[in-house]
Write a protein that holds these residues in place. Structure first.
Motif, PDB file in Angstrom:
ATOM      1  N   ILE A  94       0.849  -1.185   0.000  1.00  0.00           N
ATOM      2  CA  ILE A  94       0.000   0.000   0.000  1.00  0.00           C
ATOM      3  C   ILE A  94       0.889   1.240   0.000  1.00  0.00           C
ATOM      4  CG2 ILE A  94      -1.807   1.305   1.185  1.00  0.00           C
ATOM      5  CD1 ILE A  94      -2.596  -1.238   2.647  1.00  0.00           C
ATOM      6  N   ILE A  95       0.677   2.125  -0.962  1.00  0.00           N
ATOM      7  CA  ILE A  95       1.283   3.444  -0.910  1.00  0.00           C
ATOM      8  C   ILE A  95       0.328   4.327  -0.108  1.00  0.00           C
ATOM      9  CG2 ILE A  95       2.258   5.367  -2.207  1.00  0.00           C
ATOM     10  CD1 ILE A  95       3.593   2.643  -2.766  1.00  0.00           C
ATOM     11  N   ALA A  96       0.762   4.764   1.062  1.00  0.00           N
ATOM     12  CA  ALA A  96      -0.070   5.573   1.958  1.00  0.00           C
ATOM     13  C   ALA A  96       0.495   6.981   2.009  1.00  0.00           C
ATOM     14  CB  ALA A  96      -0.096   4.960   3.358  1.00  0.00           C
ATOM     15  N   ALA A  97      -0.319   7.981   1.648  1.00  0.00           N
ATOM     16  CA  ALA A  97       0.123   9.377   1.625  1.00  0.00           C
ATOM     17  C   ALA A  97      -0.751  10.217   2.535  1.00  0.00           C
ATOM     18  CB  ALA A  97       0.078   9.922   0.205  1.00  0.00           C
ATOM     19  N   GLU A  98      -0.145  11.221   3.149  1.00  0.00           N
ATOM     20  CA  GLU A  98      -0.872  12.117   4.056  1.00  0.00           C
ATOM     21  C   GLU A  98      -0.519  13.562   3.714  1.00  0.00           C
ATOM     22  OE1 GLU A  98      -0.525  13.173   8.737  1.00  0.00           O
ATOM     23  OE2 GLU A  98      -0.930  11.058   8.256  1.00  0.00           O
ATOM     24  N   PHE A  99      -1.558  14.416   3.669  1.00  0.00           N
ATOM     25  CA  PHE A  99      -1.384  15.822   3.333  1.00  0.00           C
ATOM     26  C   PHE A  99      -2.058  16.663   4.416  1.00  0.00           C
ATOM     27  CE2 PHE A  99      -1.482  13.266  -0.457  1.00  0.00           C
ATOM     28  CZ  PHE A  99      -0.440  13.754  -1.238  1.00  0.00           C
ATOM     29  N   ARG A 100      -1.326  17.620   4.961  1.00  0.00           N
ATOM     30  CA  ARG A 100      -1.912  18.486   5.991  1.00  0.00           C
ATOM     31  C   ARG A 100      -2.878  19.473   5.333  1.00  0.00           C
ATOM     32  NH1 ARG A 100       3.155  20.489   4.899  1.00  0.00           N
ATOM     33  NH2 ARG A 100       3.256  22.739   4.439  1.00  0.00           N
ATOM     34  N   ALA A 101      -3.689  20.114   6.150  1.00  0.00           N
ATOM     35  CA  ALA A 101      -4.648  21.098   5.650  1.00  0.00           C
ATOM     36  C   ALA A 101      -3.916  22.202   4.899  1.00  0.00           C
ATOM     37  CB  ALA A 101      -5.446  21.689   6.804  1.00  0.00           C
ATOM     38  N   GLY A 102      -4.469  22.599   3.752  1.00  0.00           N
ATOM     39  CA  GLY A 102      -3.878  23.658   2.950  1.00  0.00           C
ATOM     40  C   GLY A 102      -2.947  23.174   1.863  1.00  0.00           C
ATOM     41  N   VAL A 103      -2.569  21.905   1.909  1.00  0.00           N
ATOM     42  CA  VAL A 103      -1.698  21.327   0.873  1.00  0.00           C
ATOM     43  C   VAL A 103      -2.555  20.602  -0.151  1.00  0.00           C
ATOM     44  CG1 VAL A 103       0.144  19.674   0.391  1.00  0.00           C
ATOM     45  CG2 VAL A 103       0.232  21.085   2.458  1.00  0.00           C
ATOM     46  N   ARG A 104      -2.308  20.853  -1.423  1.00  0.00           N
ATOM     47  CA  ARG A 104      -3.058  20.181  -2.488  1.00  0.00           C
ATOM     48  C   ARG A 104      -2.742  18.684  -2.462  1.00  0.00           C
ATOM     49  NH1 ARG A 104      -1.664  20.383  -8.666  1.00  0.00           N
ATOM     50  NH2 ARG A 104      -3.547  19.493  -9.614  1.00  0.00           N
ATOM     51  N   PRO A 105      -3.731  17.837  -2.215  1.00  0.00           N
ATOM     52  CA  PRO A 105      -3.466  16.399  -2.092  1.00  0.00           C
ATOM     53  C   PRO A 105      -3.432  15.697  -3.448  1.00  0.00           C
ATOM     54  CG  PRO A 105      -5.721  16.891  -1.425  1.00  0.00           C
ATOM     55  CD  PRO A 105      -5.118  18.179  -1.866  1.00  0.00           C
ATOM     56  N   VAL A 106      -2.227  15.459  -3.929  1.00  0.00           N
ATOM     57  CA  VAL A 106      -2.008  14.784  -5.213  1.00  0.00           C
ATOM     58  C   VAL A 106      -0.945  13.706  -5.010  1.00  0.00           C
ATOM     59  CG1 VAL A 106      -1.282  15.008  -7.614  1.00  0.00           C
ATOM     60  CG2 VAL A 106      -2.585  16.851  -6.529  1.00  0.00           C
ATOM     61  N   LEU A 107      -1.250  12.493  -5.418  1.00  0.00           N
ATOM     62  CA  LEU A 107      -0.325  11.361  -5.297  1.00  0.00           C
ATOM     63  C   LEU A 107      -0.194  10.680  -6.651  1.00  0.00           C
ATOM     64  CD1 LEU A 107       1.335   9.244  -3.641  1.00  0.00           C
ATOM     65  CD2 LEU A 107      -0.834   8.063  -3.215  1.00  0.00           C
ATOM     66  N   THR A 108       1.036  10.428  -7.057  1.00  0.00           N
ATOM     67  CA  THR A 108       1.303   9.679  -8.290  1.00  0.00           C
ATOM     68  C   THR A 108       2.119   8.435  -7.946  1.00  0.00           C
ATOM     69  OG1 THR A 108       1.309  11.698  -9.626  1.00  0.00           O
ATOM     70  CG2 THR A 108       2.311   9.751 -10.599  1.00  0.00           C
ATOM     71  N   VAL A 109       1.644   7.286  -8.381  1.00  0.00           N
ATOM     72  CA  VAL A 109       2.318   6.010  -8.145  1.00  0.00           C
ATOM     73  C   VAL A 109       2.644   5.380  -9.489  1.00  0.00           C
ATOM     74  CG1 VAL A 109       2.094   3.681  -7.193  1.00  0.00           C
ATOM     75  CG2 VAL A 109       1.133   5.632  -5.947  1.00  0.00           C
ATOM     76  N   THR A 110       3.890   4.970  -9.673  1.00  0.00           N
ATOM     77  CA  THR A 110       4.308   4.289 -10.902  1.00  0.00           C
ATOM     78  C   THR A 110       4.826   2.902 -10.549  1.00  0.00           C
ATOM     79  OG1 THR A 110       4.923   6.381 -11.948  1.00  0.00           O
ATOM     80  CG2 THR A 110       5.798   4.361 -12.930  1.00  0.00           C
ATOM     81  N   SER A 111       4.155   1.885 -11.052  1.00  0.00           N
ATOM     82  CA  SER A 111       4.580   0.501 -10.838  1.00  0.00           C
ATOM     83  C   SER A 111       5.142  -0.044 -12.146  1.00  0.00           C
ATOM     84  CB  SER A 111       3.405  -0.362 -10.377  1.00  0.00           C
ATOM     85  OG  SER A 111       2.952   0.044  -9.107  1.00  0.00           O
TER      86      SER A 111
END
Length: 363
Positions: A94-111
């Motif tokens: 599992i790729i688990a990402a966390e973004f604090r308030a005010g940060v644009r939540p964008v995650l890119t995963v390349t397998s």
């Protein structure tokens, strides 16, 4: 998720990479031996963040199988924190990402993966790779949506009555699924896999996560270790089936669950009765009868073989998402996300946006 259930957790401030050593060289070497290499890129954005936002994306299958080698799981979460968490018993990453308030939540995963068509001939003598008893017990257990007692056990006993060998039992369940279920185009996503509900109501329609889960549950109830294999199609079919492949590099809605059953003399054997029903419903011109030539070919082929125009994620059920206080998800095949307002619907494009692309590479 209980940390003791996991073998490894890798943290990064904004980006990370987990891969096998010398993966570029390895990818080149396997390509000349029937293997194909793909990059599968998942780009996720939460459009309406609130407070701390968390995103989870399934990584390519942890570990190695005869049909897939995972060469890399790379990830980028600019402005946030991301980590790769692995659990060996279900080959789950599992790729688990966390973004604090005010940060644009964008995650890119390349397998990056290498795949190879896989077949096991159960008609002749063969010695499969033996599994540890503990590993096999893991794939005999009940889960929340795959109970192995009650009506599931009763139906498994009925289907396999008179079957002399584990091959006979596995094949009897496969044939029963093909004969008695149907693909329901109205089912949302790939379905839920609530097999007790299916058997109690007699509603045997659904999609791959329903029909192949029914196979797995019945097999376990019959004493056969079995597992769902959650994944996604990444290329067109080279075997003449338009319905069993993708038409372009955009594979966002191409998730597909397969199954495996463990047979003592052969090891893990691939099966996919749900795709037989997909051929029945969707192979042009559609609504083909079970005795149609393409259907009978698919039926024969999909007990014992897979075309690997598909990437496997994991074998996991009842997946607790790291950092979440909410209920586990039945399986992890789609990206997931939560904000301070709650868990997002992974199939709701108005609040949760993601795109998955798959590209075949030469190295």
């Amino acid at each position: 998720m209980n940390r003791r259930d996991f073998l490894r957790s890798t943290s990064a401030v904004s980006a990370g990479l987990a891969f096998s050593p010398d993966w570029r060289l390895f990818a080149h070497s396997v390509a000349s031996d029937g293997w194909r290499t793909f990059d599968v890129i998942t780009h996720v954005e939460v459009l309406k963040p609130s407070g701390t936002t968390r995103i989870w994306v399934p990584a390519a299958l942890v570990g190695e199988t005869p049909y897939q080698k995972t060469l890399a799981n790379a990830f980028d979460a600019a402005g946030g924190k991301a980590r790769l968490i692995e659990r060996a018993d279900d080959s789950l990453g599992i790729i688990a990402a966390e973004f604090r308030a005010g940060v644009r939540p964008v995650l890119t995963v390349t397998s990056r993966i290498a795949t190879k068509n896989y077949a096991v001939d159960v008609s002749g003598l063969h010695t499969g790779r033996s599994e540890r008893p503990a590993a096999l017990r893991h794939f005999l257990r009940s889960t929340k949506l795959l109970p192995t007692g009650g009506i599931v056990k009763a139906k498994a006993d009925e289907i396999t009555r008179g079957a002399a060998t584990d091959v006979d039992r596995a094949r009897a369940i496969y044939q029963w699924i093909v004969d008695n279920t149907f693909r329901d185009p109205k089912t949302r996503g790939c379905g839920l896999g609530d097999i007790r509900f299916m058997l109690e109501t007699g509603d045997l329609g659904g999609k791959c996560a329903d029909l192949n889960a029914l196979y797995v549950g019945l097999a376990r109830a019959a004493g056969l270790p079995a597992r769902d294999v959650y994944g996604i199609r990444v290329a067109k079919s080279e075997l003449g089936y338009k319905s069993l492949g993708v038409a372009s590099e955009k594979v966002t809605k191409a998730q597909h669950c397969r199954a495996e059953v463990y047979l003592e003399a052969y090891g893990w054997v691939p099966v996919d009765p749900a795709d037989v029903r997909k051929v029945v419903l969707e192979e042009p011109p559609g609504s083909r009868p079970l005795d149609d030539g393409l259907v009978t070919q698919a039926r024969a082929r999909l007990f014992g073989s897979w075309e690997m125009n598909w990437m496997a994620y994991n074998f996991a059920h009842d997946v607790a998402l790291p950092g979440s206080k909410r209920e586990p998800v039945p399986f992890l095949m789609y990206p997931q996300a939560e904000t301070a307002d709650g868990r997002l619907d992974s199939l709701d494009p108005d609040n949760f946006k993601y795109e998955i692309t798959a590209r075949e590479t030469s190295a």
